[in-house]
Structure formats: C-alpha cells, structure tokens
Design a protein around this motif. Structure first.
Motif, short mmCIF file in Angstrom:
data_model
loop_
_atom_site.label_atom_id
_atom_site.label_comp_id
_atom_site.label_asym_id
_atom_site.label_seq_id
_atom_site.Cartn_x
_atom_site.Cartn_y
_atom_site.Cartn_z
N ARG A 37 53.29 113.44 62.83
CA ARG A 37 52.82 112.56 63.89
C ARG A 37 52.54 111.15 63.34
N VAL A 38 51.91 111.10 62.19
CA VAL A 38 51.64 109.79 61.60
C VAL A 38 52.93 109.07 61.27
N GLU A 39 53.88 109.87 60.78
CA GLU A 39 55.20 109.28 60.48
C GLU A 39 55.83 108.72 61.75
N GLU A 40 55.65 109.47 62.82
CA GLU A 40 56.25 109.02 64.08
C GLU A 40 55.62 107.69 64.52
N ILE A 41 54.32 107.65 64.38
CA ILE A 41 53.64 106.40 64.76
C ILE A 41 54.15 105.24 63.92
N LEU A 42 54.24 105.48 62.62
CA LEU A 42 54.68 104.40 61.73
C LEU A 42 56.13 104.02 61.99
N ASP A 78 45.20 83.41 53.90
CA ASP A 78 46.56 83.11 53.46
C ASP A 78 47.57 84.03 54.12
N GLU A 79 47.13 85.25 54.44
CA GLU A 79 48.05 86.12 55.17
C GLU A 79 48.35 85.56 56.56
N GLN A 80 47.29 85.06 57.20
CA GLN A 80 47.51 84.46 58.51
C GLN A 80 48.42 83.25 58.41
N GLU A 81 48.30 82.52 57.29
CA GLU A 81 49.07 81.30 57.14
C GLU A 81 50.54 81.60 56.81
N LEU A 82 50.72 82.54 55.88
CA LEU A 82 52.08 82.75 55.37
C LEU A 82 52.88 83.73 56.20
N GLY A 83 52.19 84.52 56.97
CA GLY A 83 52.91 85.49 57.80
C GLY A 83 52.53 86.90 57.41
N ALA A 84 52.03 87.66 58.35
CA ALA A 84 51.64 89.03 58.08
C ALA A 84 51.59 89.76 59.40
N ALA A 85 51.68 91.10 59.28
CA ALA A 85 51.56 91.91 60.47
C ALA A 85 50.31 92.74 60.34
N CYS A 86 49.58 92.85 61.43
CA CYS A 86 48.40 93.70 61.42
C CYS A 86 48.68 94.89 62.33
N ILE A 87 48.48 96.07 61.78
CA ILE A 87 48.70 97.27 62.58
C ILE A 87 47.34 97.92 62.80
N ASP A 88 46.90 97.88 64.03
CA ASP A 88 45.57 98.37 64.39
C ASP A 88 45.74 99.77 64.96
N MET A 89 45.45 100.79 64.11
CA MET A 89 45.69 102.17 64.54
C MET A 89 44.42 102.68 65.21
N GLY A 90 44.43 102.69 66.48
CA GLY A 90 43.25 103.12 67.22
C GLY A 90 43.37 104.58 67.62
N GLY A 91 42.55 104.95 68.58
CA GLY A 91 42.56 106.33 69.01
C GLY A 91 43.74 106.64 69.90
N GLY A 92 43.99 105.80 70.88
CA GLY A 92 45.02 106.12 71.85
C GLY A 92 46.21 105.21 71.79
N ALA A 93 46.09 104.11 71.09
CA ALA A 93 47.20 103.18 71.02
C ALA A 93 47.17 102.48 69.67
N TYR A 105 53.59 87.26 67.77
CA TYR A 105 54.19 88.43 68.41
C TYR A 105 53.12 89.51 68.51
N THR A 106 53.15 90.25 69.58
CA THR A 106 52.26 91.41 69.66
C THR A 106 52.93 92.50 70.47
N ASP A 107 52.58 93.69 70.14
CA ASP A 107 53.14 94.84 70.86
C ASP A 107 52.21 96.01 70.62
N SER A 108 52.46 97.08 71.33
CA SER A 108 51.60 98.22 71.10
C SER A 108 52.38 99.51 71.26
N VAL A 109 52.05 100.47 70.42
CA VAL A 109 52.67 101.80 70.46
C VAL A 109 51.66 102.72 71.12
N ARG A 110 52.09 103.44 72.10
CA ARG A 110 51.10 104.25 72.83
C ARG A 110 50.89 105.59 72.13
N MET A 111 50.52 105.51 70.88
CA MET A 111 50.17 106.71 70.13
C MET A 111 49.08 106.30 69.14
N GLY A 112 48.23 107.26 68.81
CA GLY A 112 47.18 106.92 67.88
C GLY A 112 46.52 108.16 67.32
#
Lengths: 389, 444
Positions: free
Chosen positions: B332-337, B229-244, B257-264
């Motif tokens: 740092r976590v705040e910055e990423i978020l 239902d999240e996929q259906e209704l609209g949701a964002a997934c934030i995949d916090m990896g090691g480097g990105a 939509y997709t994008d990436s932050v170069r921090m992790g």
C-alpha cells in the motif's frame, strides 16, 4: 454474545451453563462484569429457569464497554497532546467508522450550549466583569445595605467619636491653668475675663487663633502670644500698648499710642500731665507726625499747650498767651526748626503776636495783636481811620 | 470568479481584524486528527527579506498560546463527509485550545487536504500606462491572466503571482517602480471542489467561528517543512496524511504545482484490518507500534499478539510475525509512492534544477519509509519535520503537525495572492483619450 468469552479453550460449554460458571468467584475476579447487550442476553435467560437474582441484575445492566477491557484505556479524545501524534492515531477509529457500536460511548465533544457558554465565559470583558465587577458590586451592596439603617450608622460614628474623645481627654492634653504675663494687673484681669475659658479643657478643643484675636480686640493690647506649655498651662504673653499722647475730642480725653490707636480713656488731663496733648479731628491718625513735632519743639516745650489738627491736613502748634504757630502740611518739622532758629536770632516768639503763619515756606507771616499793630503804625506815622476794634 | 474574489477579500479583511485583535485560531482539518492552535500576535514583524510583490496583507510575529488536538470524526479523504460529527470534533479541539489559551477566539484560518486540488499555470501581460510600474499595473496584469475553464463547481483556492517579467527581463520578484513598457506575469492557480469549501465554511460557521483564511494543506506543510534553500532551488513536499497525500512543488520560494493522491495512512490501517481480520483500532495500534517497510530475518521471529474479544480462543490468541505485517503494509505504501511519482512526473519535476523530495505528515513516520521512497522517488529524499515556532508544545512538533505549523506561518506571513490587489479600475474613457492623444503625437 462476544463478551461471554471463556478464559480457556477447553472450558467452552453450551451457553446455558455459562452464567452459572461465571458466577463463581475466580471468574468474577478475572472478568468483573461482562457487557453483553441486554437485548441479546434476554432470550437466552428466558429458556433458563434457574437463574439467581444477582445474575439477572448483572445481565440486565448494560455495562460500559470500556470496563471489560482494562488493558486498552481510552484516552479522552480532546486531551491537549496527551500522546504523540502517531500514537494518537492509535486511539479508536472515528465513531463513524466503527461498526454499529453496541453501547453508546460518552461523546467527548462539548454540546453546542456548553461550547457557547465556555466561549461567552472567555470573553475578556465578561471575565473582567466577573472577576472584579461582581465581587466589588457584592461588597458595595452589602456595605450599602448595612449602612442604610440610621441607627447602625450612628453607632459606627459613635464608636469613632468615643475613641477620639477618650484620646483628647487624656490628662496629658488637658489645659488646667491660664497664666497672663507681660502686662499690668488691671489689664491681666481684663484679658483673663476676655479669654472666657471654662478650664480644665482639652488642648484639642482650644482654638488658639480665635482666642488670640479675641484678646487683641482689647484696645490696650498691642499683641498677644498664646502657647500651651507642658503641665497643662495656657500661657498668654501680652504686649501692652504704650500711650504717647492725649487726644482731646468733643467726647473727652483719650490716650493714644504712636500709631494713633486708642489705648484707654482718661478722666482728667491732670492724670497724665507727662503726655503731650493733641486735638482736632483726625489728630489720632497723625500721631507720629505730632510726636516728631513735639520732639523738634525742644526749647519751646515749656510754652507748648498742644497741637491742633486743622482740616485733617496740617498742624497748629498752640502756645500759651494764645499764640498759634501755623505749620505747613508738608515738612512741618523743618518749618518749626526754621522758626526756632528765627526765634533764637530775633526772639520773635516773645513779641506781641497772635499767630505766626509758616504755611508758605518763603514767606512767614506774622499776625500782630491789634494793640501792637496800632503801635506799629503810629510809630511809622501812619494814620488809620478804623477803630481799635 | 468575482464572487470568489470578493469572498477571499472578505477573508483577508477578517484576518486583518483578527490581527488587530491579536488572537487567531489555526484549524487543521485532517482525516485522522483535527488540530487547533491559537496564535497571539506580538506586533509587527521584523523585516523579512522581501519576496513577491510585498506584504500586502500585513505581517506579524506570533506566539502559540493554545494547542489541542482531537481525533477527527466524519472526515474522509480530507473532506467533510458527516457534518455533525466534524462540527463536534472541531468544537472539541477549539474548546480545549481556548481553555489552554484562556482566551476566546473568533477567527479561524483553516486548511484541508482533500477536494482534488488542481493547479494551473496562468500567464498574462499588459501594456503599461506610463512607463513606471505601479500597483495598479500589477493588479491589471493579474487581471489580464486568462483563466482556463476550471470545470463545474470548482473554485479558486490560491492564485499567487509567481513571476513577473518586464519587457525582456524576467524573474522579477517585485516589479513596482521599475521602468518598462510591457509587464507580464505568471500566476499559479489552485482550484478545488467548491462544495468541499462550502462544507468547511458551514461547519466552522456552526461553531460560531468566522473563517479568516483558507489554504491547501499541501501548500502550508511545504512552507513549514521545506528549508529555505529547498524552497529557493526547487523541491517537492509530500505530505502523507491520514486520508490524502498532498504533493506540492516549490521553486524560487513559490509553489508552482500542487496535487493530491487520495490515499494515506488510513488506507494502510484498513489494509491491516482487512488482512488480519481485526478491528480498525487494533490495526492502527499494531501499525503504530510494530509497523515497518523492510523485513529482515529478525522480523520473522518477532511475534505480535493481535488480541481480540470475539470469545473464540483461537481467534483471540492469534499471533502474526512482523514480516507478515510488513507484507501487508508495504504494497500500500508503495502504491501511494508510485502514485505520487506519477503526479511528480506529470508536473515535470524531473526538469527542476534540484530534485529534493521531503516527506512529511503523520504517515511519514513509518520506519523505513525514507528507504522505500528513495527507491521509488529518487535518491534525494529526506524526512521533514516542521519548523520550530515559538510556544509550540513539544508534542506538536512532529511531522504530523507540519500543516498546522505551516498554517501558523501562513497566517503570520501570507503570500500575496491575487485578491490582495484592488480590482483594476476600468478606465476606458481615459484610455481612449490617451490613445487619441498618442495618435496625434505620432502623426504630427
């Protein structure tokens, strides 16, 4: 010299004396070895004359870096999920990120060739080949090599032959005696001679079917039954052929049974006066019909000399006084019965006849003797020109 | 463009070949770890409810028969920086997984998080040849989408038809067989740096493997951690990896939509390392064991041994309180978020009907992250774990394996992409004849 750390703060002394103190037993117990790079340690020891030999060896050997730090075991990097993912991240950071490592740590990654070899060995066909093909090939090759020698092969065959021989020649399976039953003594002798067995013999070696066919080749034997009885007896039950007629041919006299098969030869007709006589070519093949005719001949029998097969087609009944009754090819018995009826009514056979032709159903024909014929003509007042002959 | 189209088609064919053979490997090339899963396909899938134009690439049920993970080497920001190192790390993972599965794999589907993904919304429309929409028409309308200038050296990673409209009706999943005059479509296109893909291709080729597909890790981790239902209704997934940190927004079961932050997570570790003057390995251990984002009075009294083997007693016996550690980690976590928030705002995430945010990835395991994320990203935040798939080892069920698991789902049920359709046949003569015919019909 970062590994040359002293255990307590105030024990710190100039490095020159450090090796000596670390040679003491308690020190070596807490820190089994230290991993100072050999290159860094060498100049220090160069200015220090009193160095004992064991210490120099300990210094000169570069120890693995993991050894002095037993509280941080380094899990093998490739262990499949040895640790939870986040703790997995707690493993040492990538080699690229570490400051130039003083010691070369063993690379957990497989070399390219090890990797390729493993992949090759995981190929399904190759695995099947190695698991089943190779062992079977080895076994086949070994067996083939062993059997390639003639003597070995012979020996193996010999072993099995011996076992078989031993089993077949046990006393339970030996035939010691042949008994022939169900026939006259002469025939029994002939059958026994025909068996041709050198007893005792194993019953496995007896070919009963062959023996039986050999016995049945005898003319006098209608059929034979063979069985191996307990006690090592080969019992031969013979059924004799019954002679029913005497067949006269140019070669001589022969006894035949009801199927026309030869039973035995006969020297003189008088040896078997009880049997009727048949003659002519192909008479033996129609013996059954001949017997029927004889049976139907009933009251005529005292006069009957025999039956002659004419043209392998029909019978002539020969009576005494050289009288002949020509029977038809079809239904000779019926024709004979009609003749008997005629004879009974008109006493025809006692007349002066040469032959009585019954071949045509509707017109029996008489052939008179010449004398009777002229008498008949004379009585009718006919004059003939021909002679008596 | 056509070149890439052919490449992607070749990969699809490779995937089909792998499905016929029944075994395929999944490779998640991350900054902190490389995970390799080996899937065995168990025949045709049960019918899934149709979504999009339909399963052009074929679907299958699968089971994981081999799994291995290894420390990543030579990868920075989700991109390969040292080829040899990465290659040997991939070899390590693949070998261990093969050993566990006891089968040899030749085909690999890979995902990576870096390479600066950019997403574009494309639109195109076309007149239908005859009034019924055929597959050829779908291909034509996809080809009619005008592709923007992607920039130098950038290549298309995903190009998924998101929505079809027939005349005035929009929101069609599968327009085939429907009657209309004018077919329009919206396509979502993700472009990435081409050299990164080339590097990955090369590294995998050097491991004697063939690439059967490639995906963005933000996309696949969303597949595995967003519920239906999240996929259906609209949701964002934030995949916090090691480097990105990957961001992907889903709507109506399509990524829009997709994008990436170069921090992790690695940056948090390096902050701790720099701030406390300790090696990175120690910093990582401390972060994992004692890390957190909200300091309480209790944390002042919880002292953490830092340790060290410098030989300096003072330095080696240092202790810090957990509060200090949190003080280092939190900014740092705040910055990423915050950075993620910026990306979401730029994408217009506020306008979605449902604004669920799901945090996943290895770095999402920091205690207290959901609270901090709720302050920065909005109230509807949850921590996501990947879907359960058959045969997955217990150790690989954590959020760090969201993209690996998602890649399994992607391998089994790939969404239709542009290259699943044939290139529309250029039928100029036929068209001009028809046009002439129509002119005659209209005028007489």
């Amino acid at each position: 010299m970062r590994s040359l750390s002293a255990p307590r703060r105030h024990d710190f002394e100039p490095p020159l004396s450090a090796p000596r103190r670390m040679a003491e037993p308690p020190m070596t117990a807490t820190r089994p070895a230290y991993a100072a790079p050999a290159a860094a340690a060498t100049p220090r020891h160069a200015v220090e004359p009193p160095v004992t030999a064991p210490r120099r060896m300990a210094d000169a050997q570069p120890q693995p870096q993991s050894q002095p730090q037993p509280r941080r075991p380094e899990a093998p990097a490739a262990a499949p999920f040895a640790a939870a993912p986040f703790t997995a991240a707690a493993r040492p950071v990538p080699a690229a990120a570490v400051a130039p490592a003083p010691m070369a740590r063993r690379d957990p990654a497989p070399s390219r060739w090890a990797y390729r070899l493993q992949r090759i060995m995981l190929t399904p066909h190759l695995r099947a080949l190695l698991r089943f093909g190779l062992p079977s090939f080895v076994v086949l090759a070994a067996v083939g090599l062993y059997l390639s020698d003639d003597a070995r092969r012979g020996a193996i065959v010999q072993v099995f032959t011996d076992i078989r021989q031993k089993f077949e020649h046990r006393p339970e399976f030996m035939v010691t005696l042949a008994s022939v039953e169900g026939c006259s003594k002469d025939l029994a002798e002939a059958v026994r001679a025909r068996l041709g067995l050198n007893l005792p013999q194993s019953s496995f070696d007896l070919d009963l079917a062959a023996i039986r066919s050999r016995i049945e080749e005898l003319d006098a034997v209608k059929s034979a039954e063979l069985r191996v009885r307990s006690g090592g007896i080969l019992q031969v039950l013979v059924t004799e052929r019954e002679p029913v007629a005497v067949w006269r041919t140019a070669e001589g006299l022969t006894l035949v049974d009801d199927t026309g098969h030869r039973v035995a030869g006969l020297y003189a007709r008088s040896d078997r006066p009880d049997l009727p006589l048949i003659a002519g070519q192909g008479a033996d093949r129609a013996t059954a019909e001949a017997l029927q005719i004889f049976a139907a001949a009933g009251p005529l029998l005292p006069r009957v000399r025999g039956l002659t097969r004419m043209g392998e087609r029909r019978w002539d009944l020969v009576l005494d006084r050289d009288q002949r009754i020509l029977l038809p090819a079809e239904h000779p018995v019926r024709a004979l019965e009609r003749l008997l009826a005629l004879d009974h009514a008109q006493d025809i056979l006692s007349r002066d006849l040469v032959a009585l032709d019954l071949r045509l159903d509707s017109r029996p024909t008489l052939r008179l003797t010449p004398y009777a014929l002229t008498e008949l003509r004379r009585s009718k007042g006919l004059k003939t020109v021909e002679t008596d002959l | 463009m056509t070149d890439l189209y052919q490449t992607q088609r070749a990969m699809r064919n490779m995937r089909r070949a792998a499905m016929q053979r029944g075994v395929i490997a999944i490779l998640d090339v991350g900054t902190s770890k490389i995970a390799c899963l080996i899937l065995r396909f168990d025949g045709e899938a049960r019918l899934r409810e149709q979504d999009g134009v339909g399963p052009m690439a074929g679907q299958s049920q699968f089971r994981i028969i081999g799994a291995a993970t290894t420390r990543s080497r030579g990868v920075r920001f989700g991109e390969i920086s040292v080829m040899n190192e990465t290659e040997s790390a991939v070899r390590t993972a693949v070998q261990a997984a093969q050993k566990m599965a006891n089968v040899r794999v030749d085909h690999v589907i890979a995902c990576f998080s870096g390479a600066e993904p950019r997403s574009y919304g494309l639109a195109g429309d076309t007149d239908l040849a005859d009034n019924v929409v055929t597959e050829q028409d779908v291909a034509r309308v996809l080809a009619a989408c005008d592709v923007p200038d992607l920039g130098h050296g950038r290549e298309v990673l995903h190009a998924q038809p998101v929505n079809f409209a027939l005349d005035h009706r929009t929101g069609l999943g599968d327009p085939r067989g429907q009657i209309g005059n004018r077919l329009a479509c919206d396509m979502h296109l993700v472009s990435v740096d081409g050299s990164v893909i080339q590097n990955l291709l090369y590294a995998i080729k050097r491991c004697d493997l063939e690439l059967a597909g490639i995906a963005s890790s933000a996309y696949v981790s969303a597949i595995s951690s967003l519920v239906e239902d999240e996929q259906e209704l609209g949701a964002a997934c934030i995949d916090m990896g090691g480097g990105a940190t990957g961001v992907s927004i889903f709507m109506k079961k399509h990524m829009i939509y997709t994008d990436s932050v170069r921090m992790g997570g690695d940056h948090v570790t390096s902050d701790i390392s720099k701030g406390l003057q300790i090696p990175l390995s120690t910093a990582e251990r401390i972060k994992t064991r004692h890390g957190g984002l909200f300091a309480t009075g209790m944390d002042d009294r919880e002292m953490i041994e830092i340790g060290g083997d410098s030989g300096d007693w003072d330095k080696d016996r240092r202790q810090i309180s957990r509060t200090e550690l949190i003080g280092i980690m939190r900014p740092r976590v705040e910055e990423i978020l915050e950075e993620t928030r910026t990306r979401l705002d730029a994408a217009g995430f506020d306008h979605l009907p449902s604004q669920q945010i799901v945090l996943t990835g290895g770095a999402s395991q920091i205690p207290g992250l959901d609270g901090l994320a709720a302050r920065i990203l909005g109230q509807r935040v949850r921590l996501g774990r990947p879907l359960r798939v058959q045969g997955l080892p217990q150790a690989a069920t954590g959020p760090a394996f969201a993209s690996a698991v998602g890649l399994c789902l992607f391998a089994a049920h790939p969404q239709d992409e542009w290259w699943d359709f044939e290139i529309p046949a250029e039928r100029y003569p036929a068209r001009s004849l028809r046009r002439a015919f129509r002119w005659f019909k209209d005028n007489w």
